[in-house]
Structures are given as structure tokens and as C-alpha cells.
Design an enzyme around this catalytic site. Structure first.
Site, PDB file in Angstrom:
ATOM      1  N   ASP A   1       0.845  -1.191   0.000  1.00 17.69           N
ATOM      2  CA  ASP A   1       0.000   0.000   0.000  1.00 17.69           C
ATOM      3  C   ASP A   1       0.883   1.245   0.000  1.00 17.69           C
ATOM      4  O   ASP A   1       1.793   1.367   0.820  1.00 17.69           O
ATOM      5  CB  ASP A   1      -0.882   0.031   1.255  1.00 17.69           C
ATOM      6  CG  ASP A   1      -2.002  -0.989   1.215  1.00 17.69           C
ATOM      7  OD1 ASP A   1      -3.002  -0.727   0.537  1.00 17.69           O
ATOM      8  OD2 ASP A   1      -1.874  -2.042   1.875  1.00 17.69           O
ATOM      9  N   GLU A  14      -7.337 -12.628  -4.251  1.00 16.62           N
ATOM     10  CA  GLU A  14      -6.731 -12.603  -2.921  1.00 16.62           C
ATOM     11  C   GLU A  14      -7.539 -13.501  -1.991  1.00 16.62           C
ATOM     12  O   GLU A  14      -8.709 -13.774  -2.227  1.00 16.62           O
ATOM     13  CB  GLU A  14      -6.750 -11.180  -2.333  1.00 16.62           C
ATOM     14  CG  GLU A  14      -6.042 -10.131  -3.156  1.00 16.62           C
ATOM     15  CD  GLU A  14      -6.181  -8.741  -2.543  1.00 16.62           C
ATOM     16  OE1 GLU A  14      -6.833  -8.625  -1.478  1.00 16.62           O
ATOM     17  OE2 GLU A  14      -5.653  -7.794  -3.138  1.00 16.62           O
ATOM     18  N   ALA A  38      -9.325 -13.492   1.626  1.00 22.27           N
ATOM     19  CA  ALA A  38      -9.908 -12.402   2.423  1.00 22.27           C
ATOM     20  C   ALA A  38      -9.398 -12.408   3.855  1.00 22.27           C
ATOM     21  O   ALA A  38      -9.267 -11.358   4.485  1.00 22.27           O
ATOM     22  CB  ALA A  38     -11.431 -12.504   2.416  1.00 22.27           C
ATOM     23  N   THR A  76     -11.715 -10.979  -4.094  1.00 26.09           N
ATOM     24  CA  THR A  76     -11.301 -11.532  -2.805  1.00 26.09           C
ATOM     25  C   THR A  76     -12.082 -12.802  -2.450  1.00 26.09           C
ATOM     26  O   THR A  76     -12.890 -13.279  -3.232  1.00 26.09           O
ATOM     27  CB  THR A  76     -11.490 -10.490  -1.694  1.00 26.09           C
ATOM     28  OG1 THR A  76     -12.878 -10.152  -1.606  1.00 26.09           O
ATOM     29  CG2 THR A  76     -10.690  -9.240  -1.976  1.00 26.09           C
ATOM     30  N   ASP A 135      -7.142  -4.449   9.957  1.00 26.76           N
ATOM     31  CA  ASP A 135      -6.404  -3.191  10.057  1.00 26.76           C
ATOM     32  C   ASP A 135      -5.657  -3.127  11.394  1.00 26.76           C
ATOM     33  O   ASP A 135      -6.271  -3.004  12.458  1.00 26.76           O
ATOM     34  CB  ASP A 135      -7.354  -1.996   9.942  1.00 26.76           C
ATOM     35  CG  ASP A 135      -7.802  -1.744   8.511  1.00 26.76           C
ATOM     36  OD1 ASP A 135      -7.260  -2.403   7.611  1.00 26.76           O
ATOM     37  OD2 ASP A 135      -8.680  -0.900   8.301  1.00 26.76           O
ATOM     38  N   GLU A 156     -11.178  -0.908  -2.143  1.00 31.54           N
ATOM     39  CA  GLU A 156     -12.085  -1.678  -2.986  1.00 31.54           C
ATOM     40  C   GLU A 156     -13.138  -0.794  -3.651  1.00 31.54           C
ATOM     41  O   GLU A 156     -13.571   0.208  -3.077  1.00 31.54           O
ATOM     42  CB  GLU A 156     -12.774  -2.761  -2.151  1.00 31.54           C
ATOM     43  CG  GLU A 156     -11.786  -3.759  -1.575  1.00 31.54           C
ATOM     44  CD  GLU A 156     -12.373  -4.644  -0.500  1.00 31.54           C
ATOM     45  OE1 GLU A 156     -11.833  -5.742  -0.273  1.00 31.54           O
ATOM     46  OE2 GLU A 156     -13.366  -4.241   0.143  1.00 31.54           O
TER      47      GLU A 156
END
Length: 564
Positions: free
Chosen positions: A106, A432, A434, A394, A154, A239
């Protein structure tokens, strides 16, 4: 014939095949006899050329799916410091030795442009890119225009730039808002995409300037082909969706979520659209429930309000605003990276809960107008096709049997629908997991989705994902037991072939061309017609092992823990 409401709401444009202007001019100036002569010559020449021999391993390389591993969210600190290069270098070398192709990172807007408008500081990221290059890995970068914090997984908090949040203090309508008036500050509402509210710039101009600055400051890495993919953040968690299920506002799985279009700008936009359609009296839904409701507890979903004329109009408007948002920003990304040998990508969230319910409520609140008789994902794939974009999806690791029956989940069917839609639109599809998983069952499910009909030992498989991004690098992954299975997983993604450093041998590496023209209304709406997905095998033919292997692993670990 298109209905009046559909004509007034579809905002995306054409899928006509792009053509080289010089080639068109040459064709126009060449006579028909000349063209026929050239065609005959080329056909004869091709027949005269001996077929190129391929070894068995080269044939199998066509089945190779590259794997990238997501780096830690906090690898660059919120203060824009690359804090532990030595520790990361050790981990990157382990990935390289395991055969991993690259890493994903990121690149946070809230870090790089934190000091003020157009005050970019890429220094920490340049140091990180140098390290990735040194370790012999490729790089996928995410243009992360969202906040980190408040969503599943997160681990740190990286807010939007303070100068943007300051605008929000005076004008909170720049943020997505639910019906109760609660603001979500993790991403700017698409209602301000084209409003010059940020020191004279629109949100889209901010994103465009950021990507142009990235290209200017990372030219050497782009030219060296270190960077293979640019994933463009288009919403919360990067997303393309609305922030319909925010954990920091109390949402818990499997709540249906809430529509996020009650900021002043989107409310005004809806009112204008309804008025143009001849329904001045229509308002945004007030009966769609709260975050943790079930579909049956609401009138909009439980009593089929979404199937009324008003409900269909709203959902068309809501989903098309999202499509237009993604289309416009990807067009800017295409201009920013034009000519670079990179792929543009957009991530779509795997909202698998309530998928088998007729209402598809959780998908609808997120902006995916997907019903049993309407495909809400192939429209996204079609939009991506005009930008030569990759659809990154995902929840590849999930199986129906692992989910709660009460939530009416259908992750396997959802993945099958979305991937099939991408392939039918002739775009590349990536994916990916999830959630962090280290077990063989999850790896086997990913492998099945990566090549749904298995490998082809004589060339390209029938269906194949262009890449897999694994979530995520960390101590858990690198534990001895977990990493041992992971290395087998990497080998199976590579179709039992050795690590291949040249992406040209298993995929496309071409300079990014200019986006195709805008998609006409009729062509976009065609993509909502359901088409039966491609058949998927029941099990992968490149398994990392099953229950017996898992039992042996557990026995080995028990013995090791006892005897050391």
C-alpha cells in the site's frame, strides 16, 4: 429497448476495440489488391515457418500463476519512515527462497501527501522499493486513497491527509454518510469526485495528481519493470464499493450493512436524477434497516421493496454512480501510466453473506446490484475492459461448508460468478484470500479457483488467473509449520515448475495503451444479463495435501513440541 430510467442513469461508455491510428491510416491508403497480395504473402509465409518446438517445462509454464505476498500495513510508518529495513530484508529473502514472485504494498495517500496539497514525499517508499529490487522480487503497488483503520485486519491507523480532514470539519458532506447521518471518514464520497472543494481541486484531480507524481518519482523502477501492477484504490479498503459495513460503526458479520448515499451531495444528485425521470416525489430509501439487521427484518429487502419501480430506480442509480466513479479514476490512472509496462487493477470485495438469499442484501448496500436475474459484477468487468484493467477479487480461500447456514453465504458460487464474468469480458482476473489462512483446505480452494479446470500439460489451461496476492507477510506465516505448507502452495501455484523470473514466459508484459472509448448505454446494460458461469472442477489437480497430510503435520508438531 431501454427503459427511460435506465437511459437516464447509465453513465459509462464504449467497448470498441482500440486501433492504432497509424495502422488505420495505412489500411485506408492501401488498395484492395495490395491488401489481398499482402494477406496471401503473410499466410504463405506463416505456413512455411516451421513450428517452434517447446519443451515439456515450457508448456507447463503456461499454467504458472505468479504469487505476490502483501507486506505489513505498517511497513512505512504514519510519519513516513521506513523503520525496520533489516528485519524486512530477512523476511523478503525468505519469500524469495520460497519461490515467491513478488510483494504487494500500500502506498498511502495519508502518508505521502500529508504535509499539504501537492507536497509529496516519496523518499521512504523509494528506499523500500530499492530493498524489494535488491531481494529479487517484483512489486504490486496500491494507490491507497483510503484510511487504514476500522476494517477487518487493520492493525494500524493511517488517516486521510489532515488538510483533507480539515475540509471535512467545515463540510462533513465530503464523507460517505448513512441514513442516521453518521459520517465515514475512511474515503471521500464519490459525490465530490468533480467538485473543486480541496484548494481548488476536485477529488478526481487529487487522485490524478498523486498518480502522476508517483510516476515521475518512480520512473526508474517503472522502466526497470520492478513494478508489475498498479492497483487503483477506488473506495474503502481500496475496494470499488461503498463503506456499507464499517466495523468502527458497530457492524458485525453477517449484518446486511447500510446504504451510504445520504451526504448532501449524493442526496442532491439522486433528487436531480429522480426529477429527470419524472418522479420528483421519490426520496432515498428509509426502510432498508440498520447495519446488523437481517434482510427479513426490513421492508426494503424483506418485503421486496427492491423489486418495485422506485427500488429498481434507486439501485440502478446507486450502482451506476459507483461504476462511473471507478471508470473516471481508472481513466486518469491510464493517462498517468500510459506507456509503462504495468497492468492497472481494481479490487472488488467478496461479499458472500446473504448471497443465496433472493435479496442479496449485503451486496446491494455495498453497491453491487446483483440479483438472481441480474449480474452486478460483469458490468464492472466490462468497464475495466476499456482500461485494459485486471479484476482483483477476494475471498478465494472460502468454502460454503465453512460458513454459517443462517447467513446464507455462497462464497464458492460468488467467486465462480465473478471470475467467469471477467473471463467472459476478456479481461485478466486476479485474486486474494480475504482472511489469513495457513491450512491446506484454504490453499487447495485457492488453487482450484486459480485454475478451475486444472493444468494443461500441452500449453495454456482453459482458465487461469493472472496472479494471486496472498494476505499477509508476518510472523505467523513464517512459523516453521505454516511456512513449510506455504512453500508447497507456491510450488503448486507455479504448476510444479521452478520459479520463473521472466513474466513474459507465462503472461503478458506490454506497454499500457490508452483507454478505449466510453461504453454506450446498450453495451453496458447487456452485461447485466445473467450468463451461466464456467464449470469449475470439484477439486484442484495441484493439491497441497488433504486431511491425512494435515493429521501428519499435527502429529509431527506434537512430537517436536514434546522432544524439542
Amino acid at each position: 429497448m431501454l427503459k427511460k430510467n435506465e437511459q437516464s442513469l447509465v453513465l459509462i461508455g464504449s467497448r470498441k476495440t482500440s486501433r492504432n491510428p497509424q495502422a488505420i491510416a495505412t489500411q485506408a491508403s492501401t488498395s484492395e489488391p495490395e491488401r489481398k497480395a499482402k494477406s496471401s504473402f503473410y499466410s504463405l509465409n506463416q505456413k512455411m515457418q516451421p513450428p517452434t518446438p517447446f519443451s515439456g517445462s515450457e508448456k507447463m509454464l503456461a499454467n504458472y500463476v505468479p504469487i505476490y505476498v502483501m507486506l505489513q500495513l505498517e511497513v512505512i510508518s504514519v510519519d513516513n519512515v521506513f523503520e525496520n529495513p533489516a528485519g524486512l530484508e530477512k523476511q523478503l529473502k525468505q519469500l524469495r527462497e520460497a519461490g515467491v514472485d513478488g510483494v504487494m504494498l500500500d502506498v498511502w495517500w495519508g502518508i505521502v501527501e500529508s504535509k499539504g496539497p501537492k507536497q509529496y514525499d516519496w523518499s521512504a517508499y523509494r528506499s523500500l522499493f530499492q530493498l524489494v529490487k535488491k531481494c529479487g522480487l517484483k512489486l504490486q503497488v496500491v494507490m491507497s486513497f483510503h484510511q487504514c483503520g476500522g476494517n477487518v485486519g487493520d492493525a494500524v491507523n493511517i488517516p486521510l491527509p489532515k488538510w483533507v480532514l480539515d475540509v471535512g470539519e467545515k463540510d462533513p458532506d465530503i464523507f460517505y454518510t448513512n441514513r442516521a447521518g453518521t459520517r465515514d471518514v475512511e474515503y471521500l464520497t464519490l459525490g465530490v469526485d468533480n467538485l473543486p472543494l480541496f484548494s481548488g481541486r476536485t477529488a478526481v484531480e487529487i487522485y490524478s495528481d498523486y498518480m502522476k507524481s508517483f510516476r515521475e518519482n518512480m520512473t526508474d523502477f517503472l522502466e526497470a519493470e520492478l513494478i508489475t501492477d498498479i492497483e487503483v484504490g477506488l473506495g474503502p479498503a481500496g475496494e470499488l464499493r461503498y463503506p456499507s459495513y464499517p466495523q468502527n460503526q458497530g457492524w458485525v458479520f453477517p449484518g446486511i450493512g447500510e446504504f451510504q448515499c445520504y451526504d448532501g451531495y449524493l442526496k442532491a444528485d439522486f433528487k436531480e436524477a429522480a426529477t429527470k425521470a419524472g418522479h420528483l416525489e421519490w426520496e432515498l430509501p428509509d426502510d432498508a434497516g440498520k447495519y446488523n439487521d437481517t434482510p427479513g427484518a426490513t421492508k426494503f429487502f424483506g418485503s421486496k421493496g427492491y423489486l418495485t419501480e422506485k427500488g429498481k430506480f434507486f439501485l440502478t442509480w446507486y450502482s451506476n454512480k459507483l461504476l462511473s466513479h471507478g471508470d473516471q479514476i481508472l481513466d486518469e490512472a491510464n493517462k498517468a501510466f500510459l506507456g509503462c509496462k504495468v497492468k492497472l487493477a481494481a479490487k472488488v470485495s467478496g461479499i458472500h453473506w446473504w448471497y443465496t438469499d433472493d435479496s442479496h442484501a449485503a451486496e446491494l448496500t455495498a453497491g453491487f446490484y446483483n440479483l438472481n436475474d441480474r449480474d452486478g459484477y460483469r458490468t464492472i468487468a466490462r468497464m475495466l475492459s476499456r482500461h485494459y484493467g485486471v479484476l482483483n477479487f477476494t475471498c478465494l480461500e472460502m468454502r460454503d461448508s465453512e460458513q454459517s447456514a443462517d447467513a446464507k453465504c455462497g462464497p464458492q458460487e460468488l467467486v465462480q460468478q465473478v471470475l467467469s464474468g471477467g473471463w467472459r469480458e476478456d479481461i485478466e482476473v486476479a485474486g486474494e484470500n480475504a482472511l489469513s489462512r495457513y491450512d491446506r483446505a484454504a490453499y487447495n480452494q485457492i488453487l482450484l479457483n486459480a485454475r478451475p479446470n486444472g493444468v494443461n500439460r500441452n500449453g495454456p489451461p482453459k482458465l487461469k488467473m493472472s496472479g494471486l496476492t496472498y494476505l499477509r507477510l508476518g510472523d505467523d506465516l513464517l512459523q516453521k509449520k505454516n511456512f513449510k505448507i506455504f512453500k508447497t502452495f507456491v510450488k503448486k501455484l507455479h504448476a510444479d515448475q521452478a520459479y520463473c523470473p521472466d513474466p513474459r514466459k507465462y503472461g503478458k508484459v506490454i506497454a499500457l495503451e490508452r483507454s478505449k472509448p466510453k461504453i454506450p448505454i446498450e453495451e453496458l446494460l447487456e452485461a447485466t444479463k445473467p450468463i451461466k458461469p464456467f464449470p469449475f472442477d470439484k477439486e484442484t489437480d495441484m493439491s497441497v495435501g488433504g486431511a491425512l497430510a494435515e493429521s501428519l503435520d499435527n502429529l509431527f508438531n506434537t512430537i517436536t513440541s514434546i522432544f524439542g
